[in-house]
Design a protein around this motif. Sequence first.
Motif, short mmCIF file in Angstrom:
data_model
loop_
_atom_site.label_atom_id
_atom_site.label_comp_id
_atom_site.label_asym_id
_atom_site.label_seq_id
_atom_site.Cartn_x
_atom_site.Cartn_y
_atom_site.Cartn_z
N PHE A 101 -0.06 -0.61 -10.69
CA PHE A 101 -0.89 -0.37 -9.46
C PHE A 101 -0.24 0.70 -8.53
CE2 PHE A 101 -2.96 -4.24 -10.28
CZ PHE A 101 -4.22 -3.90 -10.24
N GLY A 102 0.94 1.43 -9.16
CA GLY A 102 1.51 2.60 -8.54
C GLY A 102 2.65 2.41 -7.84
N ALA A 162 13.43 4.21 -16.55
CA ALA A 162 13.21 5.26 -17.26
C ALA A 162 11.66 5.83 -16.82
CB ALA A 162 13.00 4.94 -18.69
N ASP A 163 10.96 5.12 -16.25
CA ASP A 163 9.31 5.56 -15.82
C ASP A 163 9.67 6.26 -14.42
OD1 ASP A 163 8.36 4.94 -18.25
OD2 ASP A 163 7.50 2.93 -17.40
N GLY A 164 10.67 6.33 -13.71
CA GLY A 164 11.06 7.05 -12.37
C GLY A 164 10.96 6.11 -11.37
N LEU A 165 10.79 4.75 -11.43
CA LEU A 165 10.79 3.75 -10.18
C LEU A 165 12.03 3.59 -9.70
CD1 LEU A 165 8.22 2.95 -12.06
CD2 LEU A 165 8.47 0.79 -10.82
N ASP A 173 0.84 -1.24 0.06
CA ASP A 173 -0.03 -0.05 -0.13
C ASP A 173 0.83 1.21 0.23
OD1 ASP A 173 -2.47 -1.48 0.06
OD2 ASP A 173 -2.54 -1.45 2.20
N ALA A 174 2.06 1.25 0.69
CA ALA A 174 2.89 2.34 0.54
C ALA A 174 3.73 2.42 -0.80
CB ALA A 174 3.83 2.21 1.78
N GLY A 175 3.50 1.41 -1.78
CA GLY A 175 4.26 1.54 -3.06
C GLY A 175 5.39 0.74 -3.00
N ILE A 176 5.73 -0.23 -2.17
CA ILE A 176 6.86 -1.19 -2.33
C ILE A 176 6.28 -2.32 -2.84
CG2 ILE A 176 8.93 -2.36 -1.11
CD1 ILE A 176 8.70 -0.16 0.94
N ALA A 177 6.49 -2.78 -4.18
CA ALA A 177 6.10 -4.11 -4.57
C ALA A 177 7.45 -5.12 -5.05
CB ALA A 177 5.60 -3.69 -6.27
#
Length: 291
Positions: free
Chosen positions: A165-166, A196-199, A81-85
Amino acid sequence: MSEHTPTIEMRNVSKHFGSVIALSEISMEVHAGEVMCLLGDNGAGKSTLIKTLSGVYRPTEGELLLEGKPVRFKSPAYALDAGIATVYQDLAMIPLMSITRNFFMGREPTVGWGPFKRIDWKHADRVAKQEMAKIGIDVRDPGQPVGTLSGGERQCVAIARAVYFGAKVLILDEPTSALGVKQASVVLRYIAKARADGLAVIFITHNVHHAYPVADAFTLLKRGTSLGTFRKEAISREEVLNMMAGGAEMESLDAELAEFQRSDQEGKAKRGGNTASLPGDAQQAYVAGDH
């Protein structure tokens, strides 16, 4: 968050299991639009580290920071949920289920409300197909079982799902370990696209030849401790290989192998010399193996 603030950072993180020290004072930071390769042999602590980052384990000591703010995840769901996949080696996919079902597992889009709410499979199929097309994989039928895809394509489904999913941080656990050259190149290409997408990408591997082309920095682990973090421009592929293998250990092994070879040659020479004093029939029997 300023542009100099790491997306994710570990500060002196240690993880103990009773008297066993799995990680000892690990520090590492990864910025947006960067690939950090986490390298180490089996037993180096890579799995423990990613499970600590993804909320499976809580650190015994030290702290984790996400976009400059300290975080403590109660479970992997909180980390997600915090963005760590995290994409594990087993991919957490069900081979007999469709690409779409695996893509949206647990997060299916719905239409309607209340007792009339239902899953919008048309929208789900369209999104799954579009997201796979973005990474160059043409899926004719998103309803086909995900098990019909190649290993590299299944990895890309898992990565595309995380990005869609962000995810802010993408952790990849040995994504190329069981793949051939062509399939591995597909995954490496998509890792570069995610950057390149900023991850912020953390790429865990023990294969330097896969890591070096896409990496911006390397963190090397050995027996739960860090050998340091190195920028790509400051270290060569051969130096990374040498550090992973352990230069002193390889020199010791070379010396041992040379000694074995010398002893073996001396033994053969000694046995050959002994046959010279034997009668002719006995020498023939010795050569034939009757000894």
